[in-house]
Design an enzyme around this catalytic site. Structure first.
Site, PDB file in Angstrom:
ATOM      1  CG  ASP A  70      20.115 -38.952  -7.590  1.00  0.00           C
ATOM      2  OD1 ASP A  70      20.443 -40.032  -8.109  1.00  0.00           O
ATOM      3  OD2 ASP A  70      18.953 -38.703  -7.201  1.00  0.00           O
ATOM      4  CB  ALA A 119      10.308 -36.243 -11.085  1.00  0.00           C
ATOM      5  CB  SER A 156      16.049 -41.642 -10.430  1.00  0.00           C
ATOM      6  OG  SER A 156      17.139 -40.888  -9.956  1.00  0.00           O
ATOM      7  CB  CYS A 201      -0.612  -0.013   5.339  1.00  0.00           C
ATOM      8  SG  CYS A 201       0.996  -0.641   4.852  1.00  0.00           S
ATOM      9  CB  THR A 225      18.706 -37.756  -2.261  1.00  0.00           C
ATOM     10  OG1 THR A 225      17.480 -38.383  -1.898  1.00  0.00           O
ATOM     11  CG2 THR A 225      18.528 -37.007  -3.559  1.00  0.00           C
ATOM     12  CD1 TRP A 235      18.734 -36.224 -16.777  1.00  0.00           C
ATOM     13  CD2 TRP A 235      17.872 -35.695 -14.791  1.00  0.00           C
ATOM     14  NE1 TRP A 235      19.690 -35.534 -16.090  1.00  0.00           N
ATOM     15  CE2 TRP A 235      19.188 -35.197 -14.859  1.00  0.00           C
ATOM     16  CE3 TRP A 235      17.152 -35.476 -13.613  1.00  0.00           C
ATOM     17  CZ2 TRP A 235      19.781 -34.503 -13.805  1.00  0.00           C
ATOM     18  CZ3 TRP A 235      17.747 -34.786 -12.575  1.00  0.00           C
ATOM     19  CH2 TRP A 235      19.041 -34.315 -12.676  1.00  0.00           C
ATOM     20  CD  GLU A 259      -1.172  -2.264   2.225  1.00  0.00           C
ATOM     21  OE1 GLU A 259       0.026  -2.556   2.014  1.00  0.00           O
ATOM     22  OE2 GLU A 259      -1.861  -2.831   3.086  1.00  0.00           O
ATOM     23  NE  ARG A 291      15.758 -27.623  -6.694  1.00  0.00           N
ATOM     24  CZ  ARG A 291      16.777 -28.237  -7.260  1.00  0.00           C
ATOM     25  NH1 ARG A 291      17.760 -27.537  -7.789  1.00  0.00           N
ATOM     26  NH2 ARG A 291      16.822 -29.551  -7.294  1.00  0.00           N
ATOM     27  CG  LEU A 319      11.883 -37.471   3.913  1.00  0.00           C
ATOM     28  CD1 LEU A 319      11.960 -37.691   5.425  1.00  0.00           C
ATOM     29  CD2 LEU A 319      12.891 -36.399   3.512  1.00  0.00           C
TER      30      LEU A 319
HETATM   31  C1  AOF Z   1       0.447  -5.071   4.475  1.00  0.00           C
HETATM   32  N1  AOF Z   1       1.100  -4.904   3.304  1.00  0.00           N
HETATM   33  O1  AOF Z   1       2.770  -5.300   1.938  1.00  0.00           O
HETATM   34  C2  AOF Z   1       2.721  -6.368   4.009  1.00  0.00           C
HETATM   35  C3  AOF Z   1       2.003  -6.553   5.224  1.00  0.00           C
HETATM   36  O2  AOF Z   1       7.624  -5.853   9.968  1.00  0.00           O
HETATM   37  P1  AOF Z   1       6.748  -5.247   8.952  1.00  0.00           P
HETATM   38  O3  AOF Z   1       6.504  -3.792   9.158  1.00  0.00           O
HETATM   39  O4  AOF Z   1       7.184  -5.519   7.531  1.00  0.00           O
HETATM   40  O5  AOF Z   1       5.315  -5.904   9.139  1.00  0.00           O
HETATM   41  C4  AOF Z   1       5.094  -7.231   8.837  1.00  0.00           C
HETATM   42  C5  AOF Z   1       3.640  -7.584   9.014  1.00  0.00           C
HETATM   43  O6  AOF Z   1       2.843  -6.652   8.281  1.00  0.00           O
HETATM   44  C6  AOF Z   1       3.284  -8.948   8.432  1.00  0.00           C
HETATM   45  O7  AOF Z   1       3.397  -9.967   9.376  1.00  0.00           O
HETATM   46  C7  AOF Z   1       1.852  -8.745   7.988  1.00  0.00           C
HETATM   47  O8  AOF Z   1       0.983  -8.854   9.075  1.00  0.00           O
HETATM   48  C8  AOF Z   1       1.915  -7.324   7.515  1.00  0.00           C
HETATM   49  N2  AOF Z   1       2.431  -7.329   6.154  1.00  0.00           N
HETATM   50  N3  AOF Z   1       0.889  -5.904   5.406  1.00  0.00           N
HETATM   51  O9  AOF Z   1      -0.576  -4.454   4.678  1.00  0.00           O
HETATM   52  C9  AOF Z   1       2.212  -5.517   3.022  1.00  0.00           C
HETATM   53  N4  AOF Z   1       3.870  -6.994   3.791  1.00  0.00           N
HETATM   54 ZN    ZN Z   2       1.342  -2.457   6.072  1.00  0.00          ZN
END
Ligand code: AOF
Ligand code: ZN
Length: 361
Positions: free
Chosen positions: A202, A156, A170, A86, A198, A172, A54, A186, A298
């Site tokens: 591999d 896979a 395995s 925010c 693993t 590929w 925001e 990832r 696993l």
């Molecule tokens: C939002 N917009 O883009 C995000 C939010 O440590 P801070 O200040 O970054 O706060 C982290 C917390 O803020 C996170 O756990 C979640 O509750 C909120 N994150 N909130 O409105 C955002 N990243």
């Molecule tokens: Zn925020």
């Protein structure tokens, strides 16, 4: 309503640009419309510690935001964290309408951001594309509501569900195209976890070769310390490598571990490491999500214990046709089909000639 859905889709798309970079924070995107309904700004939470979505969108504007609509996939925060609340900025900028995908499960927010905006006279419309918003932040939601790491399995297989022949061959099963997709998966996770078997079989490096991608932390289950430290997985020290050993392992053996490798001592039972203990430990080490890339044993244990939140199953149009081949999920012995473990379908993607099936628990 339809228009809000369109903008919410855009928020989710913006949020996803930071996939893998915001943990332990959520993925958040934001779109702002002026009072005539014209789109005037967008923003997203780019990485942990950076501006919230925001603020990123509002800071690009002056007076034009007055009387406008702010669309965001997660309820605005109302607490002082790394950045100011925010909700305060939204009120200060004169936004008249707030549209959100879901409330923030963070107990420091949990509805209070919405309440604050309502009290300031802002109209709040909730739950636009709610299910998509929840899916987007599945890791953050599990972390916040359960205080647990999010666990996904990647496997896979052939059409008959085998990951290797009986002698372990395995590479590929799937095509280069499917393996490229694995790199993208990832990139979304904090850590990749594999086993000594693993590595010995591999010798994978378990890095992320995606351009601009980040290398995940690597975790190796190696109860008896059988892996060779010249294996590729140990070769780079850019990200932490954790080796998980039996807490009863001989002290002399643990002394031989290279300095860029951290040891996690884990209790074990019946020659198996206590996975629940380990996952608790990983969460304490600020690991929000882990991708398991290991073998059938696993995988089988994880699903049997109900520890897998998600499965990414690549399937190649190949048939092994040998019952001694290794199953993607080993170790269960059920007589009746009513005793299967059941997962929910999420998505299917074609990565011809292979497919990717995604399931959640
Ligand atoms: C939002 N917009 O883009 C995000 C939010 O440590 P801070 O200040 O970054 O706060 C982290 C917390 O803020 C996170 O756990 C979640 O509750 C909120 N994150 N909130 O409105 C955002 N990243
Ligand atoms: Zn925020």
């Amino acid at each position: 309503m339809k228009n809000y859905e369109k903008y919410m889709k855009q928020c989710i798309k913006l949020a996803r640009k930071a996939d893998g970079r915001t943990a332990p924070n959520p993925l958040v995107g934001c779109v702002i419309l002026d009072k005539s309904g014209k789109e005037i700004s967008t923003g997203y939470h780019k990485e942990y510690g950076a501006l919230h979505a925001e603020a990123d969108a509002l800071n690009k504007l002056g007076n034009e935001a007055k009387g406008g609509t702010l669309i965001v996939n997660l309820e605005p925060c109302c607490h002082w964290g790394k950045t100011p609340p925010c909700a305060d900025l939204i009120i200060k900028k004169g936004i008249r309408k707030l549209v959100i995908g879901m409330r923030d499960p963070n107990p420091l927010v949990a509805g209070q951001g919405v309440e604050k905006c309502k009290k300031a006279g802002i109209e709040v419309i909730e739950n636009i594309l709610h299910d998509e918003a929840v899916k987007l932040n599945e890791v953050f939601i599990k972390n916040m509501t359960k205080n647990e790491v999010f666990v996904a399995i990647k496997t896979a297989t052939t059409l008959d569900g085998k990951i290797a022949t009986k002698n372990g061959s395995s590479q590929w099963i799937t095509s280069p195209r499917a393996r490229k997709e694995v790199q993208k998966i990832r990139n979304r996770y904090d850590a990749i976890l594999t086993t000594s078997s693993t590595i010995i079989k591999d010798n994978p490096s378990m890095k992320c070769s995606l351009q601009g991608g980040k290398n995940p932390v690597r975790i190796i289950l190696d109860r008896e310390l059988k892996t060779d430290f010249s294996s590729k997985i140990y070769s780079s020290s850019d990200e932490k490598v954790y080796i998980v050993v039996d807490e009863a392992l001989d002290e002399v053996k643990t002394l031989a571990i290279p300095t860029h490798v951290a040891v996690i001592k884990c209790p074990s039972d019946n020659l198996k490491l206590d996975l629940k203990y380990l996952f608790k430990k990983l969460f304490e080490l600020n690991i929000s999500s882990v991708l398991i890339e290991a073998g059938g044993k696993l995988n089988g244990e994880l699903v049997s214990l109900g520890l897998a939140d998600k499965i990414y199953q690549f399937m190649a149009p190949k048939i092994l046709g040998d019952k001694q081949g290794i199953n993607a999920f080993e170790g269960r012995n059920i007589g009746e089909i009513c005793n299967t473990l059941n997962f929910k379908f999420e998505h299917i993607y074609a990565h011809a000639p292979d497919i990717l099936l995604i399931y959640s628990n």
